[in-house]
Design a protein around this motif. Structure first.
Motif, PDB file in Angstrom:
ATOM      1  N   ILE A  22       0.862  -1.197   0.000  1.00  0.00           N
ATOM      2  CA  ILE A  22       0.000   0.000   0.000  1.00  0.00           C
ATOM      3  C   ILE A  22       0.887   1.231   0.000  1.00  0.00           C
ATOM      4  N   ALA A  23       0.738   2.091  -0.990  1.00  0.00           N
ATOM      5  CA  ALA A  23       1.477   3.364  -1.024  1.00  0.00           C
ATOM      6  C   ALA A  23       0.651   4.413  -0.298  1.00  0.00           C
ATOM      7  N   GLY A  24       1.181   4.923   0.828  1.00  0.00           N
ATOM      8  CA  GLY A  24       0.463   5.918   1.623  1.00  0.00           C
ATOM      9  C   GLY A  24      -0.112   5.282   2.870  1.00  0.00           C
ATOM     10  N   GLY A  25       0.301   5.794   4.037  1.00  0.00           N
ATOM     11  CA  GLY A  25      -0.120   5.158   5.292  1.00  0.00           C
ATOM     12  C   GLY A  25      -0.870   6.080   6.214  1.00  0.00           C
ATOM     13  N   GLU A  49       5.127   4.353   3.762  1.00  0.00           N
ATOM     14  CA  GLU A  49       4.776   5.731   4.153  1.00  0.00           C
ATOM     15  C   GLU A  49       6.078   6.477   4.469  1.00  0.00           C
ATOM     16  N   PRO A  50       6.362   7.548   3.720  1.00  0.00           N
ATOM     17  CA  PRO A  50       7.637   8.238   3.928  1.00  0.00           C
ATOM     18  C   PRO A  50       7.701   9.049   5.214  1.00  0.00           C
ATOM     19  N   ASP A  51       6.531   9.415   5.752  1.00  0.00           N
ATOM     20  CA  ASP A  51       6.542  10.393   6.840  1.00  0.00           C
ATOM     21  C   ASP A  51       5.810   9.872   8.075  1.00  0.00           C
ATOM     22  N   ALA A  57       0.369  15.288   5.384  1.00  0.00           N
ATOM     23  CA  ALA A  57      -0.817  14.467   5.056  1.00  0.00           C
ATOM     24  C   ALA A  57      -2.097  15.260   5.322  1.00  0.00           C
ATOM     25  N   SER A  58      -3.051  15.114   4.442  1.00  0.00           N
ATOM     26  CA  SER A  58      -4.337  15.813   4.613  1.00  0.00           C
ATOM     27  C   SER A  58      -5.028  15.368   5.894  1.00  0.00           C
ATOM     28  N   THR A  59      -4.843  14.106   6.241  1.00  0.00           N
ATOM     29  CA  THR A  59      -5.555  13.552   7.398  1.00  0.00           C
ATOM     30  C   THR A  59      -5.361  14.412   8.645  1.00  0.00           C
ATOM     31  N   ALA A 211      -2.908   4.698  -2.087  1.00  0.00           N
ATOM     32  CA  ALA A 211      -3.643   5.486  -1.089  1.00  0.00           C
ATOM     33  C   ALA A 211      -2.824   6.724  -0.748  1.00  0.00           C
ATOM     34  N   ALA A 212      -2.283   7.353  -1.782  1.00  0.00           N
ATOM     35  CA  ALA A 212      -1.350   8.470  -1.562  1.00  0.00           C
ATOM     36  C   ALA A 212      -2.044   9.826  -1.581  1.00  0.00           C
ATOM     37  N   GLY A 213      -3.349   9.869  -1.402  1.00  0.00           N
ATOM     38  CA  GLY A 213      -4.079  11.126  -1.232  1.00  0.00           C
ATOM     39  C   GLY A 213      -3.804  12.115  -2.359  1.00  0.00           C
ATOM     40  N   ALA A 214      -3.416  13.325  -1.986  1.00  0.00           N
ATOM     41  CA  ALA A 214      -3.174  14.377  -2.993  1.00  0.00           C
ATOM     42  C   ALA A 214      -2.005  14.029  -3.912  1.00  0.00           C
ATOM     43  N   TRP A 215      -1.218  13.021  -3.525  1.00  0.00           N
ATOM     44  CA  TRP A 215      -0.071  12.596  -4.332  1.00  0.00           C
ATOM     45  C   TRP A 215      -0.428  11.378  -5.207  1.00  0.00           C
ATOM     46  N   SER A 216      -1.682  10.959  -5.180  1.00  0.00           N
ATOM     47  CA  SER A 216      -2.041   9.703  -5.845  1.00  0.00           C
ATOM     48  C   SER A 216      -1.925   9.790  -7.364  1.00  0.00           C
TER      49      SER A 216
END
Ligand SMILES: Cc1cc2nc3c(=O)[nH]c(=O)nc-3n(C[C@H](O)[C@H](O)[C@H](O)COP(=O)(O)OP(=O)(O)OC[C@H]3O[C@@H](n4cnc5c(N)ncnc54)[C@H](O)[C@@H]3O)c2cc1C
Length: 392
Positions: A22-25, A49-51, A57-59, A211-216
């Motif tokens: 999964i890309a994005g945590g 997840e890089p960060d 993250a928007s979350t 699941a990379a949000g704004a980076w998807s």
């Protein structure tokens, strides 16, 4: 080998291979991971997840609102499940404060049609005419309004606590979080085979989730998959008012003013739909005074004297096609690559249902609980918007 036999098969012990990557945590990736382990406990899942701090993250920048007031049945059903899920969690700061959508005469028919759809889906919502609105919220200026929809079981939570709960729970079931970034995807035939990470590591997997949000969009571009999802900057403000008024629900109007009580004050903002798209986190400290304050003071004259204490910025992962998410794979080209993005301001509240939906697609090859086929990538390929007509 079929999808289910892949999932059921004995797991490799190699750290270079997982069943699902999964890309994005943040909230979406963690929810997918959690529901995968609930549906198929034996499958191996790694979240890239890089960060660890989720600084951009928007979350962590979200307002926490969670509502059932939508027009599309899919969104209402996702809310029914997600709000039930979130409100039952310990320590996520759930407040059942309700939601209130208010409209001028031009919006009354749409509000009523949405209300009827919501009632059909079991939502406890009341349609209030202007006198009823005024009686329930005496501090509100209702002169330019025709009606309101008040949903009593909606509310808000603390997005940070929700993310930490999902992440903790996923890890307790065996999900691995790798501090790294997906920088490339190896694609062959109709499937994605490998993910290349910034550290230089290459991981292979049977299934991939974006699941990379704004980076998807960037992650989709790694396999040549056009995704109409753009970063849209949005400010959130915490403000206080010296004048006390009646308790308010989460209030939203057609000008996209949206706010709710928070501690001694209120938290909210006003989306600028014309905002240039891009990764811009700069804060315009005049925005509250120039745009938000006039809208607030118009709606609640007692807020004439309110004071903005803090402003922060974040990104919507804005679906430019229709304001609805893309949940699904790229048929014929990347059958094992699932996108879950484009929630356009609703991703925190819909994360539980969306995570479960993606887990179902991977484990069962179809939606088992809520049929979200109309949110699939086919509509992007066909350029056929399926718009949400609730107030965004
Ligand atoms: C001001 C504001 C208010 C909001 N209010 C609400 C609200 O009231 N209710 C609601 O439901 N929603 C709200 N939202 C929307 C909500 O925050 C998002 O829809 C939701 O957080 C999206 O979650 P996500 O996990 O998809 O994205 P994110 O939280 O952005 O997480 C994406 C993650 O992907 C990681 N990533 C990026 N690129 C890569 C890569 N190449 N490889 C691996 N990882 C990568 C990032 O580090 C990041 O942690 C709001 C948003 C903003 C900005």
């Amino acid at each position: 080998m079929s999808y289910s036999s892949i999932i059921a098969s004995a797991q490799t012990s190699s750290s270079q291979r997982y069943d699902v990557l999964i890309a994005g945590g943040a909230v979406m990736g963690s929810s997918v991971a959690l529901f995968l382990k609930r549906l198929a406990p034996a499958c191996s899942v790694a979240v890239i997840e890089p960060d660890d701090l989720y600084e951009l993250a928007s979350t962590l920048r979200a307002s926490g609102g969670a509502r059932r007031l939508f027009s599309c049945p899919e969104n209402i059903e996702m809310s029914n499940f997600s709000l039930g899920f979130i409100s039952a969690l310990p320590d996520v700061g759930w407040k059942k404060g309700g939601y209130l959508f208010i409209v001028p005469p031009a919006g009354a028919d749409a509000l009523k049609a949405n209300y009827e759809m919501q009632r059909q889906h079991g939502v406890r919502v009341e349609l209030l005419d202007r006198p009823a609105l005024q009686a329930r919220f005496p501090s509100m200026h209702t002169g330019d309004l025709a009606a309101g929809a008040h949903s009593l079981d909606d509310g808000w939570c603390d997005p940070h606590s929700l993310l930490q709960w999902l992440r903790r729970e996923a890890r307790s079931l065996g999900v691995v979080y790798l501090r790294d970034r997906v920088v490339g995807l190896g694609h062959a035939g109709d499937a994605v085979r490998q993910a290349k990470l910034a550290s230089g590591t290459t991981l292979s997997a049977d299934f991939f989730v974006n699941a990379a949000g704004a980076w998807s969009k960037e992650v989709c571009a790694m396999i040549g998959m056009p995704l109409p999802v753009e970063p849209l900057r949005r400010f959130e403000h915490y403000f206080e008012s010296p004048n006390r008024i009646e308790p308010l629900p989460y209030v939203k109007d057609l000008a996209r003013l949206a706010f709710r009580p928070e501690g001694r004050g209120y938290s909210g903002g006003l989306v600028n739909s014309a905002e240039p798209r891009g990764f811009n986190f700069d804060v315009d400290h005049d925005y509250f005074e120039n745009v938000v304050w006039p809208a607030l003071a118009h709606r609640f004259p007692a807020f004439e004297a309110c004071r903005c204490v803090r402003t922060w910025s974040g990104l919507y992962e804005q679906s430019e096609l229709d304001g609805n998410p893309v949940i699904g794979n790229y048929p014929g080209r990347a059958e094992n690559f699932f996108v879950v993005s484009g929630f356009s301001g609703h991703g925190m509240m819909h994360a539980p249902a969306a995570g479960r939906a993606v887990a179902e697609l991977i484990v069962h090859r179809r939606f088992e609980t809520i049929d979200l086929s109309r949110f699939g990538y086919a509509r992007v390929l066909a350029n056929q918007p399926y718009p949400e007509r609730g107030i965004l």
